[in-house]
Every structure is written in structure tokens, then in C-alpha cells.
Scaffold this motif. Structure first.
Motif, mmCIF file in Angstrom:
data_model
loop_
_atom_site.group_PDB
_atom_site.id
_atom_site.type_symbol
_atom_site.label_atom_id
_atom_site.label_comp_id
_atom_site.label_asym_id
_atom_site.label_seq_id
_atom_site.Cartn_x
_atom_site.Cartn_y
_atom_site.Cartn_z
ATOM 1 N N ALA A 28 -6.257 32.252 -53.656
ATOM 2 C CA ALA A 28 -5.568 31.615 -52.529
ATOM 3 C C ALA A 28 -5.850 30.115 -52.397
ATOM 4 O O ALA A 28 -4.927 29.335 -52.128
ATOM 5 C CB ALA A 28 -5.918 32.344 -51.230
ATOM 6 N N PRO A 29 -7.105 29.628 -52.558
ATOM 7 C CA PRO A 29 -7.339 28.184 -52.411
ATOM 8 C C PRO A 29 -6.534 27.320 -53.383
ATOM 9 O O PRO A 29 -6.271 26.149 -53.094
ATOM 10 C CB PRO A 29 -8.846 28.045 -52.672
ATOM 11 C CG PRO A 29 -9.415 29.370 -52.292
ATOM 12 C CD PRO A 29 -8.379 30.371 -52.709
ATOM 13 N N LEU A 30 -6.136 27.886 -54.519
ATOM 14 C CA LEU A 30 -5.340 27.119 -55.469
ATOM 15 C C LEU A 30 -3.919 26.893 -54.976
ATOM 16 O O LEU A 30 -3.173 26.095 -55.557
ATOM 17 C CB LEU A 30 -5.311 27.837 -56.824
ATOM 18 C CG LEU A 30 -6.654 27.927 -57.551
ATOM 19 C CD1 LEU A 30 -6.523 28.780 -58.806
ATOM 20 C CD2 LEU A 30 -7.162 26.539 -57.929
ATOM 21 N N ALA A 31 -3.538 27.576 -53.888
ATOM 22 C CA ALA A 31 -2.198 27.374 -53.327
ATOM 23 C C ALA A 31 -2.036 25.963 -52.772
ATOM 24 O O ALA A 31 -0.909 25.446 -52.707
ATOM 25 C CB ALA A 31 -1.926 28.404 -52.228
ATOM 26 N N ILE A 32 -3.128 25.318 -52.373
ATOM 27 C CA ILE A 32 -3.039 23.967 -51.799
ATOM 28 C C ILE A 32 -2.572 22.943 -52.838
ATOM 29 O O ILE A 32 -1.591 22.225 -52.602
ATOM 30 C CB ILE A 32 -4.385 23.568 -51.179
ATOM 31 C CG1 ILE A 32 -4.702 24.487 -50.000
ATOM 32 C CG2 ILE A 32 -4.362 22.109 -50.724
ATOM 33 C CD1 ILE A 32 -6.077 24.284 -49.423
ATOM 34 N N LEU A 42 -20.006 30.832 -43.616
ATOM 35 C CA LEU A 42 -18.769 30.163 -43.217
ATOM 36 C C LEU A 42 -18.833 29.737 -41.750
ATOM 37 O O LEU A 42 -18.488 28.600 -41.400
ATOM 38 C CB LEU A 42 -17.580 31.096 -43.443
ATOM 39 C CG LEU A 42 -16.194 30.497 -43.148
ATOM 40 C CD1 LEU A 42 -15.883 29.371 -44.119
ATOM 41 C CD2 LEU A 42 -15.119 31.578 -43.241
ATOM 42 N N GLY A 43 -19.292 30.640 -40.900
ATOM 43 C CA GLY A 43 -19.381 30.322 -39.475
ATOM 44 C C GLY A 43 -20.372 29.214 -39.190
ATOM 45 O O GLY A 43 -20.133 28.367 -38.318
ATOM 46 N N SER A 98 -9.449 30.583 -43.650
ATOM 47 C CA SER A 98 -8.734 31.803 -43.270
ATOM 48 C C SER A 98 -8.591 32.747 -44.454
ATOM 49 O O SER A 98 -8.761 33.967 -44.319
ATOM 50 C CB SER A 98 -7.347 31.446 -42.717
ATOM 51 O OG SER A 98 -7.444 30.596 -41.597
ATOM 52 N N ALA A 99 -8.301 32.180 -45.632
ATOM 53 C CA ALA A 99 -8.169 33.007 -46.836
ATOM 54 C C ALA A 99 -9.487 33.695 -47.172
ATOM 55 O O ALA A 99 -9.506 34.863 -47.585
ATOM 56 C CB ALA A 99 -7.703 32.151 -48.011
ATOM 57 N N SER A 100 -10.601 32.994 -46.974
ATOM 58 C CA SER A 100 -11.906 33.599 -47.273
ATOM 59 C C SER A 100 -12.222 34.724 -46.291
ATOM 60 O O SER A 100 -12.805 35.743 -46.673
ATOM 61 C CB SER A 100 -13.003 32.528 -47.237
ATOM 62 O OG SER A 100 -13.151 31.983 -45.940
ATOM 63 N N VAL A 101 -11.838 34.557 -45.022
ATOM 64 C CA VAL A 101 -12.070 35.616 -44.036
ATOM 65 C C VAL A 101 -11.238 36.856 -44.376
ATOM 66 O O VAL A 101 -11.737 37.992 -44.327
ATOM 67 C CB VAL A 101 -11.718 35.111 -42.618
ATOM 68 C CG1 VAL A 101 -11.748 36.279 -41.621
ATOM 69 C CG2 VAL A 101 -12.702 34.028 -42.178
ATOM 70 N N THR A 109 -18.104 21.465 -43.478
ATOM 71 C CA THR A 109 -17.000 22.369 -43.782
ATOM 72 C C THR A 109 -17.033 22.798 -45.244
ATOM 73 O O THR A 109 -16.889 23.986 -45.562
ATOM 74 C CB THR A 109 -15.661 21.684 -43.468
ATOM 75 O OG1 THR A 109 -15.653 21.278 -42.095
ATOM 76 C CG2 THR A 109 -14.498 22.625 -43.713
ATOM 77 N N VAL A 110 -17.214 21.832 -46.145
ATOM 78 C CA VAL A 110 -17.243 22.139 -47.582
ATOM 79 C C VAL A 110 -18.429 23.034 -47.917
ATOM 80 O O VAL A 110 -18.299 24.018 -48.659
ATOM 81 C CB VAL A 110 -17.286 20.838 -48.407
ATOM 82 C CG1 VAL A 110 -17.542 21.132 -49.881
ATOM 83 C CG2 VAL A 110 -15.978 20.072 -48.248
ATOM 84 N N ALA A 111 -19.603 22.711 -47.359
ATOM 85 C CA ALA A 111 -20.789 23.534 -47.613
ATOM 86 C C ALA A 111 -20.585 24.953 -47.102
ATOM 87 O O ALA A 111 -20.957 25.930 -47.769
ATOM 88 C CB ALA A 111 -22.021 22.901 -46.967
ATOM 89 N N GLY A 112 -19.984 25.079 -45.923
ATOM 90 C CA GLY A 112 -19.740 26.410 -45.369
ATOM 91 C C GLY A 112 -18.789 27.228 -46.223
ATOM 92 O O GLY A 112 -19.008 28.416 -46.449
ATOM 93 N N ILE A 113 -17.715 26.578 -46.720
ATOM 94 C CA ILE A 113 -16.743 27.282 -47.552
ATOM 95 C C ILE A 113 -17.382 27.756 -48.855
ATOM 96 O O ILE A 113 -17.285 28.934 -49.228
ATOM 97 C CB ILE A 113 -15.527 26.383 -47.840
ATOM 98 C CG1 ILE A 113 -14.684 26.200 -46.562
ATOM 99 C CG2 ILE A 113 -14.666 26.964 -48.962
ATOM 100 C CD1 ILE A 113 -13.586 25.167 -46.699
#
Length: 558
Positions: free
Chosen positions: A253-257, A385-386, A214-217, A141-145
């Protein structure tokens, strides 16, 4: 290695910062945006331009030194070296293209481009190694992101090139020389090693990953849509800048977490983060106690053997696949070289098309290469990502080796290259999209596969050695093959620019044949590593192997 941060927020802060660094690491994808200017302003032929493309890929992927440094120094040192390489490399290219310095030798430009894009290797190594260790149970997951955002960076730069930089190649090079180092200086403090989770991902962690994906898509669709619309409808300046600001907001967006974790801290204590060694593998309590007990018995046996006068032979056990390998130990494994060759075929053939994308478009009478680059970038992002998402799901649910997806995508690449070679009306965009997805899959599959087969301890060196397949393929397929054939066809037309289907037809046929071989090698690799994945994921989640005992005792009775 640097100070280790504890708690649940620091890994997500680091992942949010890593997204920006990965965008910076995609600076090498800008070569198609300014390559035509290099050819026209500096008077290069296609072979010289293609060799500059090889320099672009060599710099981007030769990361053995960053891989070594990341095990000795904290991430900020790796980022600092990359920022300096970016500044000096693109600075020299800007001096040449802006004619500030006239008649700069070709070899100086070659090494300047190689130095500039080598910053990508330093940036990627820093964030990828750090975040793979921060999230060791979610490697795919991390590598894909991260690889997905890296693939999306070309579309981001295309948007900046059109709106902020007025489609000017010198402005783009100056932007790369100044803005990227500044960005990395700002992100240095946030990319740092943190305590990894000791148990499998919690539901909240899965939701966080889903949010980032989702944010990246959304970002990818947004950038692609605005780029295509800009070619069809001329945006006013205020609207163009508003769309650019929207892109920057989506990148944040990822900084929202971590912001959400700060404002709404969870009372759940089962998040799974606790203090433990960063690089040593761990196991659950029962297995660990059993292992420690067995080591104690081994020590007692050793003492008894000494008392009885037995002969002791201390022998270091070689690691098994799935455990931590040194770089030298990995080099002698057949699976290492099979993975390297499969990756070399996939990315080496794909980068040949990417480096010549502008010329391919012109040869097929499509002169606006920004659209081609944006489509390739978006589909490359989708593939990265996929590839991480799909392979992670199947490896956890059915323990299917990730490399099966390298086989599938390289079969599709064979069809895609034949579609390129046909030059049929309306097929250029379809073939570019298909190749972008398949090309992206190679990255997001190779990265976690290498870490699962050979461990995380020396992952930086192993990953960067695998990455050499990209520049090697660029040199063989792009520098020696595509450039030579293109110039030969252009000479027949008595021009430096080739137009027509014959410009790259033979190149595409050869690339299709190479991918047939790559798919066959991938099948062999997948069959060989099925037992490894059954062992690692047989229970439905990744199992960290217990520490390996370095010494075994053989007792021979006297």
C-alpha cells in the motif's frame, strides 16, 4: 553517502521500500516460533535456550558498526552486509535443526543466531537513518511508521509460518535464510538518500503520512484477525492462500503514493523540496542572511584584532542540545545516559517477556503460543505507531517532551508485570496486550528523541548505541534472572518444563520494581529537556538550528 535524488517522489519510493525492509528486519521476532523446537530437537534446557534468546537480542541490537558504515557508504552497502549475515546465520541454524549436520556445538549455534539477527541492525539502520534524513521535519512520524511496521513483522511471519510453511520450524529457518536476502537485493536500488524538505510539511505530505499510517493499521487488524480465526476455524488451503495474498497487497500500500504522484503529478510548486546539503541544518532566508552577516562581522573583527596586535584565541564551541553532536560529544552528556537507562529498563524488561513468551503461555496452560505472539506483535505495532503519532502531535502543539510517554508507559508496565505475576484467570491476554503497547512506545519515542537532542549527522551511531539497552536487558533480566528461576522451579517439579504460576512470578515482581526506577529516571530526563523542546518547537513546528560557528574570538586589549 551515495548519489542524492531530487524531486518529491524519490523520498516516498524510499519509504515504501523501507516498509518491506523493516518487515525483513523483524526476523529476530521469530525466535518464539522455533525456540521450542530448538529445545526439544537439540535437547537444550531452559537456561541454554534463554542464552540463545540473549544471542538473538545481542545480534538484533548491536549496531555500532552499521551506524558507522552508514555514514561512510551508501545504503545499499549496509543492506548487502545485512543480507549476507542473514543468509549465513539462519543457514547454519537450519542445518542444525533439520539434522542435516548432527551434533553441532552449542557455541556455533549461539554465534550463528547472533549473526543472523544482526542482519536486523543493518537493515533497520539503513532505512531508518536514510528516511529520517529524507524527512527531517517529520521525525516522529517517520520513526513511528517504520518502527511500527517492524513491530508488526512478527504477526506477518506468524501468518507465513502457518500458511506457507506448514508450522515447520526448519522450513521457517530456510525461508529466513533465502527469502529475506532476496527481498533486500530487490529493495537496494530504492532505499537511497533524497533531498529533504526545506520548509514544514505541506498538507499533501501530511495526507500521505496519514495514508501510510492508515494502511499499516488495516494491515495489523487484518493479520491479527486472520491469525486468531485460523486457530478457531480451520481454513481451507485456497482460502488460506487467498488471505496470504491479501496481506502482501496491503504491504504494498505505501507504494501507492509514488504511483499516484507519477500518474497524477501535482502542479503545486510549494511542495518544499529543493536542492540543499543533506546533513547541514538549514534555516529560512531572513535568518540565514542575518547569520551570514554576523559571520562577516566576525571576520572583520578578527582582521582588526590582528592589526591592533590583539591576542587571538580560537576555540571550538561545544554543541548545545538540539544541534549536531559527534558520538564522543554525546557520550559525556547526562541526558544521553538518562535516555539510555530509561530505554534500557523499558525494552530490557519487555524483551524478557517476549523471549520467554512460549514458556509463559505453557506455564499458564496456554499451549498455542502463536496467538500470544500475534497479539503481542499487533499491540507492539500499535504502541510504535501510536507513540510516533501522539508524541508528534503534542510536541508540535504544546512542545511537551516525547519522553513523558516513556514515563507513562513504564508506570503502566509496573501494573502489567504485577498482573502477569498474579496469574489470574483471563489476565494473560490482557497483560500481553498491555505490555506489547508499552514496549512499542519505547522504540518510537527513543528514536526521534535521540535525533532531536543530538542531531542527525551522527544519528546512526547514537541510535545504535541506545539500542544496546535491549540485549543488555535481555542478558540481565532474561539470561541471568528468568532462565535461572525457571529451571529452579522446573527442577522442583522433576521436569524440564515448568507448569504453574510460580515459574515466572518472582521474575515479574523484579521487573515491576525495575520499571519503578525507570519511571523515576524518565521524570528526571523529561524535566531536564523541557527547555530544549521549547526552543525546538516553540513556534509549533520543528526549527532547524543555524550552522554553528566553530571558532570564537576573544580579544584582550594590550
Amino acid at each position: 553517502m551515495g548519489t542524492v535524488k531530487y524531486g518529491t517522489r524519490p523520498p516516498w519510493v524510499g519509504l515504501g521500500a523501507a516498509v518491506w525492509v523493516q518487515i525483513a528486519a523483524g526476523n529476530a521476532y521469530n525466535f518464539p516460533l522455533y525456540s521450542h523446537s530448538l529445545k526439544s530437537v537439540l535437547g537444550f534446557n531452559q537456561r541454554q535456550l534463554t542464552l540463545l534468546g540473549v544471542a538473538n537480542d545481542v545480534g538484533e541490537n548491536v549496531g555500532l558498526l552499521p551506524g558507522l558504515v552508514c555514514n561512510k557508504f551508501p545504503p545499499w552497502v549496509v543492506l548487502l552486509v545485512g543480507a549476507l549475515a542473514c543468509f549465513f546465520g539462519y543457514g547454519v541454524l537450519w542445518l542444525a535443526l533439520s539434522r542435516t549436520v548432527v551434533s553441532m556445538p552449542y557455541w556455533v549455534l549461539w554465534f550463528a543466531l547472533c549473526t543472523a539477527t544482526n542482519s536486523s541492525a543493518w537493515f533497520s539502520t539503513s532505512v531508518l537513518v536514510t528516511n529520517m534524513r529524507n524527512f527531517p521535519l517529520s521525525r516522529g512520524t517517520v520513526a513511528g511508521i517504520l518502527k511500527g511496521y517492524g513491530g508488526l513483522s512478527a504477526a506477518v511471519y506468524t501468518e507465513l509460518y502457518s500458511v506457507l510453511l506448514n508450522n515447520s520450524s526448519p522450513n521457517l529457518l530456510l525461508f529466513l535464510a533465502l527469502a529475506i536476502p532476496t527481498l533486500c537485493f530487490l529493495m537496494m536500488f530504492f532505499v537511497r538518500p533524497c533531498t529533504p524538505a526545506s520548509v514544514d510539511s505541506s498538507s499533501s505530505e501530511n495526507r500521505h503520512f496519514l495514508f501510510v499510517q492508515s494502511a499499516s493499521v488495516v494491515l495489523g487488524v487484518y493479520v491479527l484477525t486472520t491469525t486468531v480465526l485460523d486457530t478457531l476455524v480451520s481454513f481451507s488451503s485456497p482460502l488460506a492462500y487467498s488471505l496470504l495474498i491479501g496481506m502482501v497487497v496491503l504491504l504494498m500500500a505505501p507504494l501507492a503514493i509514488p504511483v499516484k504522484m507519477t500518474l497524477y503529478p501535482s502542479s503545486d510548486r510549494s511542495s518544499g523540496y529543493k536542492i540543499e546539503p543533506l546533513l547541514e541544518p538549514s534555516s529560512s532566508g531572513a535568518n540565514l542572511e542575518s547569520f551570514q552577516e554576523s559571520e562577516s562581522v566576525c571576520d572583520v573583527d578578527m582582521l582588526l584584532a590582528q592589526g591592533e596586535g590583539a591576542v587571538l584565541i580560537k576555540k571550538k564551541r561545544r554543541p548545545r542540545r538540539g544541534e549536531d553532536f559527534t558520538f564522543g560529544e554525546a557520550l559525556v552528556k547526562a541526558d544521553f545516559w538518562l535516555l539510555f537507562l530509561v530505554y534500557f529498563v523499558g525494552v530490557g524488561s519487555g524483551v524478557t517477556v517476549l523471549n520467554n513468551l512460549a514458556q509463559i503461555g505453557i506455564a499458564q496452560c496456554m499451549h498455542d503460543t502463536k496467538v500470544l505472539l500475534s497479539i503481542f506483535s499487533f499491540c507492539n505495532f500499535v504502541g510504535r505507531l501510536g507513540g510516533g503519532v501522539v508524541s508528534e502531535y503534542l510536541v508540535r502543539s504544546r512542545a511537551i517532551p516525547r519522553t513523558i510517554w516513556m514515563t507513562i508507559t513504564q508506570v503502566i508496565m509496573v501494573i502489567t508485570y504485577l498482573l502477569f505475576a498474579s496469574s489470574l484467570d483471563g489476565t494473560l491476554l490482557i497483560a500481553t496486550s498491555s505490555l506489547g503497547i508499552c514496549y512499542g512506545f519505547q522504540f518510537s519515542i527513543m528514536v526521534p528523541t535521540a535525533s532531536e537532542l543530538f542531531g542527525l549527522k551522527n544519528f546512526g551511531m547514537i541510535f545504535n548505541f541506545m539500542s544496546l539497552g535491549n540485549p543488555l536487558g535481555a542478558y540481565l533480566f532474561s539470561g541471568l534472572l528468568a532462565g535461572f528461576l525457571y529451571d529452579s522451579e522446573a527442577a522442583k517439579q522433576h521436569s524440564s518444563t515448568c507448569v504453574g504460576p510460580h515459574c515466572f512470578r518472582l521474575t515479574f515482581v523484579v521487573l515491576a520494581g525495575v520499571c519503578v526506577v525507570g519511571a523515576m529516571l524518565s521524570i528526571v530526563l523529561t524535566v531536564r529537556i523541557v527547555p530544549v523542546y521549547k526552543m525546538l518547537y516553540g513556534g509549533g513546528s520543528f526549527r532547524l538550528t543555524p550552522p554553528q560557528n566553530s571558532n570564537t574570538v576573544e580579544r584582550n586589549d594590550v
